[in-house]
Design a protein around this motif. Structure first.
Motif, PDB file in Angstrom:
ATOM      1  N   TYR A   1     -26.686   8.347  23.925  1.00  0.00           N
ATOM      2  CA  TYR A   1     -26.455   9.054  23.032  1.00  0.00           C
ATOM      3  C   TYR A   1     -26.364   8.085  21.808  1.00  0.00           C
ATOM      4  O   TYR A   1     -27.074   7.007  21.738  1.00  0.00           O
ATOM      5  CB  TYR A   1     -24.973   9.641  23.417  1.00  0.00           C
ATOM      6  CG  TYR A   1     -23.890   8.384  23.836  1.00  0.00           C
ATOM      7  CD1 TYR A   1     -23.930   7.917  22.587  1.00  0.00           C
ATOM      8  CD2 TYR A   1     -24.256   7.809  24.468  1.00  0.00           C
ATOM      9  CE1 TYR A   1     -22.782   6.917  22.813  1.00  0.00           C
ATOM     10  CE2 TYR A   1     -23.094   6.949  25.246  1.00  0.00           C
ATOM     11  CZ  TYR A   1     -22.349   6.317  23.856  1.00  0.00           C
ATOM     12  OH  TYR A   1     -21.604   5.274  24.083  1.00  0.00           O
ATOM     13  N   VAL A   2     -26.595   8.776  21.297  1.00  0.00           N
ATOM     14  CA  VAL A   2     -26.788   8.579  19.531  1.00  0.00           C
ATOM     15  C   VAL A   2     -25.812   8.842  19.126  1.00  0.00           C
ATOM     16  O   VAL A   2     -25.527  10.320  18.573  1.00  0.00           O
ATOM     17  CB  VAL A   2     -27.822   8.627  18.593  1.00  0.00           C
ATOM     18  CG1 VAL A   2     -27.702   7.788  17.604  1.00  0.00           C
ATOM     19  CG2 VAL A   2     -28.914   7.422  19.168  1.00  0.00           C
ATOM     20  N   LEU A   3     -24.797   8.044  18.277  1.00  0.00           N
ATOM     21  CA  LEU A   3     -22.915   7.871  17.803  1.00  0.00           C
ATOM     22  C   LEU A   3     -23.615   7.930  16.435  1.00  0.00           C
ATOM     23  O   LEU A   3     -23.829   6.787  16.033  1.00  0.00           O
ATOM     24  CB  LEU A   3     -22.248   7.278  17.853  1.00  0.00           C
ATOM     25  CG  LEU A   3     -21.010   7.310  16.498  1.00  0.00           C
ATOM     26  CD1 LEU A   3     -20.766   8.740  17.430  1.00  0.00           C
ATOM     27  CD2 LEU A   3     -20.101   6.602  17.531  1.00  0.00           C
ATOM     28  N   ASP A   4     -23.615   8.975  15.231  1.00  0.00           N
ATOM     29  CA  ASP A   4     -23.803   9.108  13.485  1.00  0.00           C
ATOM     30  C   ASP A   4     -22.058   9.103  12.703  1.00  0.00           C
ATOM     31  O   ASP A   4     -21.595  10.641  13.612  1.00  0.00           O
ATOM     32  CB  ASP A   4     -24.671  10.000  13.555  1.00  0.00           C
ATOM     33  CG  ASP A   4     -24.962   9.974  12.008  1.00  0.00           C
ATOM     34  OD1 ASP A   4     -24.498   9.197  10.938  1.00  0.00           O
ATOM     35  OD2 ASP A   4     -25.694  11.008  11.236  1.00  0.00           O
ATOM     36  N   ALA A   5     -21.905   8.383  12.643  1.00  0.00           N
ATOM     37  CA  ALA A   5     -20.656   8.093  11.687  1.00  0.00           C
ATOM     38  C   ALA A   5     -20.456   7.733  10.287  1.00  0.00           C
ATOM     39  O   ALA A   5     -20.928   6.964   9.740  1.00  0.00           O
ATOM     40  CB  ALA A   5     -19.186   7.843  12.274  1.00  0.00           C
ATOM     41  N   ASP A   6     -20.437   8.143   9.290  1.00  0.00           N
ATOM     42  CA  ASP A   6     -19.675   7.552   8.100  1.00  0.00           C
ATOM     43  C   ASP A   6     -18.598   7.668   7.479  1.00  0.00           C
ATOM     44  O   ASP A   6     -17.637   8.040   8.176  1.00  0.00           O
ATOM     45  CB  ASP A   6     -20.323   8.904   7.096  1.00  0.00           C
ATOM     46  CG  ASP A   6     -20.724   8.143   6.108  1.00  0.00           C
ATOM     47  OD1 ASP A   6     -20.683   7.648   5.380  1.00  0.00           O
ATOM     48  OD2 ASP A   6     -20.340   9.173   4.810  1.00  0.00           O
ATOM     49  N   ILE A   7     -18.091   6.720   7.400  1.00  0.00           N
ATOM     50  CA  ILE A   7     -16.450   6.410   6.637  1.00  0.00           C
ATOM     51  C   ILE A   7     -17.126   7.044   5.093  1.00  0.00           C
ATOM     52  O   ILE A   7     -17.208   6.543   3.920  1.00  0.00           O
ATOM     53  CB  ILE A   7     -15.752   4.987   6.321  1.00  0.00           C
ATOM     54  CG1 ILE A   7     -16.487   4.724   7.528  1.00  0.00           C
ATOM     55  CG2 ILE A   7     -14.416   5.000   5.676  1.00  0.00           C
ATOM     56  CD1 ILE A   7     -15.703   2.445   7.611  1.00  0.00           C
ATOM     57  N   ARG A   8     -15.387   8.070   4.765  1.00  0.00           N
ATOM     58  CA  ARG A   8     -15.947   8.598   3.786  1.00  0.00           C
ATOM     59  C   ARG A   8     -14.875   7.746   2.464  1.00  0.00           C
ATOM     60  O   ARG A   8     -13.724   7.466   3.132  1.00  0.00           O
ATOM     61  CB  ARG A   8     -15.001   9.973   4.340  1.00  0.00           C
ATOM     62  CG  ARG A   8     -14.590  10.732   2.647  1.00  0.00           C
ATOM     63  CD  ARG A   8     -13.957  12.252   3.156  1.00  0.00           C
ATOM     64  NE  ARG A   8     -14.366  13.121   3.813  1.00  0.00           N
ATOM     65  CZ  ARG A   8     -13.847  14.136   4.437  1.00  0.00           C
ATOM     66  NH1 ARG A   8     -12.655  14.672   4.210  1.00  0.00           N
ATOM     67  NH2 ARG A   8     -14.736  14.849   5.988  1.00  0.00           N
ATOM     68  N   SER A   9     -16.289   8.622   1.881  1.00  0.00           N
ATOM     69  CA  SER A   9     -15.571   7.887  -0.150  1.00  0.00           C
ATOM     70  C   SER A   9     -15.163   5.924   0.369  1.00  0.00           C
ATOM     71  O   SER A   9     -13.691   5.383   0.145  1.00  0.00           O
ATOM     72  CB  SER A   9     -14.134   7.978  -0.439  1.00  0.00           C
ATOM     73  OG  SER A   9     -14.488   9.505  -0.396  1.00  0.00           O
ATOM     74  N   PHE A  10     -15.478   5.278   1.424  1.00  0.00           N
ATOM     75  CA  PHE A  10     -15.670   3.774   2.015  1.00  0.00           C
ATOM     76  C   PHE A  10     -15.053   2.826   0.856  1.00  0.00           C
ATOM     77  O   PHE A  10     -13.919   2.360   0.466  1.00  0.00           O
ATOM     78  CB  PHE A  10     -15.984   3.073   2.339  1.00  0.00           C
ATOM     79  CG  PHE A  10     -16.434   2.294   3.055  1.00  0.00           C
ATOM     80  CD1 PHE A  10     -15.451   1.462   3.905  1.00  0.00           C
ATOM     81  CD2 PHE A  10     -16.877   0.638   2.274  1.00  0.00           C
ATOM     82  CE1 PHE A  10     -14.971  -0.309   4.386  1.00  0.00           C
ATOM     83  CE2 PHE A  10     -16.503  -0.306   2.737  1.00  0.00           C
ATOM     84  CZ  PHE A  10     -15.854  -1.176   3.385  1.00  0.00           C
ATOM     85  N   PHE A  11     -16.102   3.015  -0.456  1.00  0.00           N
ATOM     86  CA  PHE A  11     -15.943   1.819  -1.127  1.00  0.00           C
ATOM     87  C   PHE A  11     -14.613   2.563  -2.543  1.00  0.00           C
ATOM     88  O   PHE A  11     -14.150   1.266  -2.985  1.00  0.00           O
ATOM     89  CB  PHE A  11     -17.395   1.880  -2.660  1.00  0.00           C
ATOM     90  CG  PHE A  11     -17.796   1.196  -1.454  1.00  0.00           C
ATOM     91  CD1 PHE A  11     -18.164   0.086  -1.286  1.00  0.00           C
ATOM     92  CD2 PHE A  11     -18.875   2.444  -0.790  1.00  0.00           C
ATOM     93  CE1 PHE A  11     -19.208  -0.774  -0.998  1.00  0.00           C
ATOM     94  CE2 PHE A  11     -20.394   1.421  -0.348  1.00  0.00           C
ATOM     95  CZ  PHE A  11     -20.424  -0.437  -0.039  1.00  0.00           C
ATOM     96  N   ASP A  12     -14.680   3.685  -2.208  1.00  0.00           N
ATOM     97  CA  ASP A  12     -13.322   4.197  -3.625  1.00  0.00           C
ATOM     98  C   ASP A  12     -11.954   3.783  -2.505  1.00  0.00           C
ATOM     99  O   ASP A  12     -11.307   3.758  -3.203  1.00  0.00           O
ATOM    100  CB  ASP A  12     -13.667   5.409  -3.598  1.00  0.00           C
ATOM    101  CG  ASP A  12     -15.216   6.299  -4.346  1.00  0.00           C
ATOM    102  OD1 ASP A  12     -15.067   5.128  -5.218  1.00  0.00           O
ATOM    103  OD2 ASP A  12     -15.239   7.228  -3.618  1.00  0.00           O
ATOM    104  N   ASN A  13     -12.109   3.343  -1.638  1.00  0.00           N
ATOM    105  CA  ASN A  13     -10.928   3.467  -0.978  1.00  0.00           C
ATOM    106  C   ASN A  13     -10.499   2.283  -0.588  1.00  0.00           C
ATOM    107  O   ASN A  13      -9.299   1.593   0.510  1.00  0.00           O
ATOM    108  CB  ASN A  13     -10.536   4.847   0.312  1.00  0.00           C
ATOM    109  CG  ASN A  13     -10.571   5.852  -0.617  1.00  0.00           C
ATOM    110  OD1 ASN A  13      -9.745   6.267  -0.648  1.00  0.00           O
ATOM    111  ND2 ASN A  13     -11.078   6.814  -0.227  1.00  0.00           N
TER     112      ASN A  13
END
Length: 231
Positions: free
Chosen positions: A171-183
């Motif tokens: 499997y491949v997991l694709d994840a993104d941290i929303r507004s990482f630099f802003d928070n």
């Protein structure tokens, strides 16, 4: 990182009179061999030669920051400018300017805020990045590709393609941290840096950039969290 006449545990001597590449090579060697070392004397590596290399590594056609100074304008008389900048950094007279806030449209229609730093801030930031890279490039793991010298998203895709073709992948997991630099938590960011960097002058520079704020439509603000993307 040094005390002039004594070598102590978890310290490594470097000499400011050495050529910058030799001095930084010593920092990298020390970082590689001593994973728990805290470097307490790094700013002397930020010399005029490094500032010049940092200036010429910047994008020539980049938009100016709040100072309105373009790369081409700064190049006129750059020698005197960089000598003066070096002096201000080392005597504590350097002041970080706020980033100019601009927005670019994302694929989903939302607006991504970017911070355009003033030219001298870019120069000093690039020089500090070069110094810190000598330490952190020895700490980062091989599968890390983001914002690292000599690596790009294309290299990451090549590595992923190779792994998918040559290894058993379920499997491949694709994840993104929303507004990482802003928070981003500024205080925690500094604490993480302090694990390896104990030079108070380098830490003060980083804190100046984190506290410089942003200018948007002529109004200055200092967000409690986050760091401007693009600087």
């Amino acid at each position: 990182m040094i005390k002039e006449n004594a070598r102590q545990p978890n310290t490594y001597p470097t000499q400011s009179e050495e050529h910058v590449s030799q001095g930084l090579a010593r920092v990298r060697k020390a970082a590689r061999e001593h994973k728990e070392m805290k470097f307490t004397a790094l700013l002397h590596h930020l010399n005029v030669d490094l500032l010049r290399e940092s200036f010429y590594s910047l994008k020539r056609k980049a938009a100016p920051g709040v100072d309105g100074v373009t790369w081409q304008e700064y190049e006129t008389g750059w020698e005197g400018r960089l000598v003066d900048l070096h002096s201000r950094v080392h005597r504590g007279g350097y002041r970080a300017k706020p980033s100019r806030r601009v927005y670019i449209e994302k694929a989903d229609g939302r607006q991504r805020p970017l911070g355009v730093a003033a030219l001298e801030d870019k120069i000093v930031q690039q020089a500090v990045v070069t110094i810190l890279n000598q330490i952190y490039e020895e700490d980062f793991l091989g599968f890390s590709y983001g914002s690292r010298p000599g690596r790009s998203q294309h290299d990451a895709l090549d590595a992923l393609s190779y792994a998918l073709l040559k290894k058993k992948v379920n499997y491949v997991l694709d994840a993104d941290i929303r507004s990482f630099f802003d928070n981003l938590d500024k205080s925690w960011l500094v604490k993480f840096v302090e694990h390896r960097v104990a030079d108070p002058r380098i830490l003060r520079l980083i804190q100046k950039w984190l506290k410089s704020g942003v200018m948007e439509e002529g109004k200055w603000s200092e967000p409690k969290t986050g760091s401007p993307q693009g600087s």
